[in-house]
Design a protein around this motif. Sequence first.
Motif, mmCIF file in Angstrom:
data_model
loop_
_atom_site.group_PDB
_atom_site.id
_atom_site.type_symbol
_atom_site.label_atom_id
_atom_site.label_comp_id
_atom_site.label_asym_id
_atom_site.label_seq_id
_atom_site.Cartn_x
_atom_site.Cartn_y
_atom_site.Cartn_z
ATOM 1 N N HIS A 94 0.299 -3.240 -19.269
ATOM 2 C CA HIS A 94 0.636 -2.416 -20.967
ATOM 3 C C HIS A 94 -0.479 -2.923 -21.432
ATOM 4 C CE1 HIS A 94 4.652 -1.583 -19.756
ATOM 5 N NE2 HIS A 94 4.417 -2.399 -19.652
ATOM 6 N N ARG A 95 -0.693 -2.268 -22.379
ATOM 7 C CA ARG A 95 -2.111 -2.761 -23.065
ATOM 8 C C ARG A 95 -1.569 -2.543 -24.986
ATOM 9 N NH1 ARG A 95 -4.432 -3.437 -18.635
ATOM 10 N NH2 ARG A 95 -5.828 -2.194 -18.178
ATOM 11 N N SER A 96 -2.177 -3.256 -25.444
ATOM 12 C CA SER A 96 -2.518 -2.564 -27.244
ATOM 13 C C SER A 96 -1.418 -1.293 -27.812
ATOM 14 C CB SER A 96 -3.875 -3.035 -28.052
ATOM 15 O OG SER A 96 -3.209 -2.777 -29.331
ATOM 16 N N TRP A 97 -0.903 -2.074 -28.138
ATOM 17 C CA TRP A 97 0.493 -0.858 -28.830
ATOM 18 C C TRP A 97 -0.752 0.186 -29.373
ATOM 19 C CZ3 TRP A 97 2.254 1.223 -33.896
ATOM 20 C CH2 TRP A 97 3.389 1.983 -33.494
ATOM 21 N N TRP A 98 -1.446 0.113 -30.585
ATOM 22 C CA TRP A 98 -2.748 0.782 -30.686
ATOM 23 C C TRP A 98 -3.717 1.545 -30.340
ATOM 24 C CZ3 TRP A 98 -0.964 0.313 -35.442
ATOM 25 C CH2 TRP A 98 -0.433 -0.390 -36.610
ATOM 26 N N ARG A 99 -3.695 1.632 -28.823
ATOM 27 C CA ARG A 99 -4.117 2.346 -27.561
ATOM 28 C C ARG A 99 -3.866 4.076 -28.080
ATOM 29 N NH1 ARG A 99 -6.414 0.140 -22.686
ATOM 30 N NH2 ARG A 99 -7.953 2.008 -22.407
ATOM 31 N N GLU A 100 -2.136 3.906 -28.466
ATOM 32 C CA GLU A 100 -1.655 4.948 -27.839
ATOM 33 C C GLU A 100 -1.108 5.445 -29.502
ATOM 34 O OE1 GLU A 100 1.060 4.642 -24.748
ATOM 35 O OE2 GLU A 100 -0.198 4.332 -23.083
ATOM 36 N N HIS A 101 -1.002 4.118 -30.415
ATOM 37 C CA HIS A 101 0.065 4.837 -31.731
ATOM 38 C C HIS A 101 -0.999 4.885 -32.316
ATOM 39 C CE1 HIS A 101 2.433 4.098 -28.555
ATOM 40 N NE2 HIS A 101 3.343 5.088 -28.414
ATOM 41 N N GLY A 102 -2.791 4.892 -32.317
ATOM 42 C CA GLY A 102 -3.084 4.753 -34.137
ATOM 43 C C GLY A 102 -3.067 5.844 -35.105
ATOM 44 N N PRO A 103 -3.162 5.005 -35.984
ATOM 45 C CA PRO A 103 -3.294 6.174 -36.485
ATOM 46 C C PRO A 103 -4.061 7.056 -37.348
ATOM 47 C CG PRO A 103 -4.644 4.216 -38.019
ATOM 48 C CD PRO A 103 -4.449 3.790 -36.472
ATOM 49 N N GLY A 104 -3.780 8.527 -36.345
ATOM 50 C CA GLY A 104 -3.791 10.237 -36.261
ATOM 51 C C GLY A 104 -4.582 10.328 -34.997
ATOM 52 N N CYS A 105 -3.771 9.442 -33.883
ATOM 53 C CA CYS A 105 -3.624 9.234 -32.451
ATOM 54 C C CYS A 105 -2.767 10.574 -31.813
ATOM 55 C CB CYS A 105 -3.948 8.540 -31.572
ATOM 56 S SG CYS A 105 -5.153 6.905 -31.594
ATOM 57 N N ILE A 106 -3.193 11.249 -31.044
ATOM 58 C CA ILE A 106 -2.296 12.324 -30.220
ATOM 59 C C ILE A 106 -2.468 12.397 -28.972
ATOM 60 C CG2 ILE A 106 -2.705 14.704 -29.284
ATOM 61 C CD1 ILE A 106 -4.235 15.668 -32.321
ATOM 62 N N ARG A 107 -1.447 11.966 -28.567
ATOM 63 C CA ARG A 107 -0.949 10.821 -27.576
ATOM 64 C C ARG A 107 -0.289 12.290 -26.587
ATOM 65 N NH1 ARG A 107 4.000 9.111 -24.847
ATOM 66 N NH2 ARG A 107 3.364 6.917 -23.641
ATOM 67 N N ARG A 108 -1.000 12.521 -24.918
ATOM 68 C CA ARG A 108 -0.012 13.083 -24.180
ATOM 69 C C ARG A 108 -0.673 13.747 -22.636
ATOM 70 N NH1 ARG A 108 -5.175 17.382 -24.756
ATOM 71 N NH2 ARG A 108 -5.599 16.787 -23.306
ATOM 72 N N VAL A 109 0.286 12.816 -22.384
ATOM 73 C CA VAL A 109 0.599 12.487 -20.602
ATOM 74 C C VAL A 109 -0.045 13.610 -20.151
ATOM 75 C CG1 VAL A 109 2.700 12.129 -19.001
ATOM 76 C CG2 VAL A 109 2.684 11.374 -21.787
ATOM 77 N N VAL A 110 -0.500 13.280 -19.199
ATOM 78 C CA VAL A 110 -1.221 13.873 -17.993
ATOM 79 C C VAL A 110 -0.897 13.760 -16.900
ATOM 80 C CG1 VAL A 110 -3.477 14.313 -16.746
ATOM 81 C CG2 VAL A 110 -3.483 13.813 -19.518
ATOM 82 N N ARG A 111 -0.532 14.716 -16.323
ATOM 83 C CA ARG A 111 0.667 14.641 -14.404
ATOM 84 C C ARG A 111 -0.562 13.745 -14.057
ATOM 85 N NH1 ARG A 111 5.463 13.213 -16.746
ATOM 86 N NH2 ARG A 111 6.158 14.858 -18.111
ATOM 87 N N PRO A 112 -0.236 12.930 -13.071
ATOM 88 C CA PRO A 112 -1.166 12.903 -11.709
ATOM 89 C C PRO A 112 -0.970 13.848 -10.750
ATOM 90 C CG PRO A 112 0.964 11.926 -11.579
ATOM 91 C CD PRO A 112 0.975 12.379 -13.020
ATOM 92 N N SER A 113 -2.167 14.262 -10.653
ATOM 93 C CA SER A 113 -2.960 15.052 -9.409
ATOM 94 C C SER A 113 -1.923 14.882 -7.832
ATOM 95 C CB SER A 113 -4.520 15.694 -9.279
ATOM 96 O OG SER A 113 -4.999 14.662 -9.042
ATOM 97 N N ALA A 114 -2.233 13.865 -7.214
ATOM 98 C CA ALA A 114 -1.165 13.911 -6.330
ATOM 99 C C ALA A 114 -0.293 13.448 -6.357
ATOM 100 C CB ALA A 114 -2.354 12.658 -5.531
ATOM 101 N N PRO A 115 0.718 14.143 -5.413
ATOM 102 C CA PRO A 115 1.330 13.896 -5.166
ATOM 103 C C PRO A 115 2.527 12.794 -4.626
ATOM 104 C CG PRO A 115 1.395 15.476 -3.514
ATOM 105 C CD PRO A 115 -0.042 14.923 -4.495
ATOM 106 N N GLY A 116 3.473 12.664 -5.438
ATOM 107 C CA GLY A 116 4.150 11.190 -5.451
ATOM 108 C C GLY A 116 3.938 9.949 -5.736
#
Length: 154
Positions: A94-116
């Motif tokens: 885990h990292r700083s909460w602000w890393r993904e939720h800072g002001p103006g941040c757009i968070r997008r989950v990128v699916r891993p390329s390798a299966p499993g």
Amino acid sequence: MFCLCVFLQLAALERQIFDFLGFQWAPILGNFLQIIVVILGLFGTIQFRPRYIVVYTVWTALWVTWNVFIICFYLEVGGLSKETDLMTFNISMHRSWWREHGPGCIRRVVRPSAPGILDDYSYVSVTGCIIDFQYLEVIHSAIQILLSVSCFFF
């Protein structure tokens, strides 16, 4: 003095909440001790308990030192890296909460390329932040230093 110490307490509580959201265990422990010692310091000042005042004085020096360390950590001064798991005691990723939720941040989950491969925080893409998370952490620490010194001297 009482008013400044109340602001110090509120700032520590606010910081505690955001550190809990990021699962950063080292700052959580420090914030908890800060809250307890400020309460003891206020009690010691109101009741004139010299031992409590000495404890508060020593803790204030440690608290300022801790916040200077956090500033150096997030600005990567002297070989420190904000990418390490130092703030979580190497227990989790885990990292700083602000890393993904800072002001103006757009968070997008990128699916891993390798299966499993399980979903992980390393596959989260964050763009468009108005201010980078490390500067928000530095601002939080600088405010803590200013309030601690002001509460101690005034």
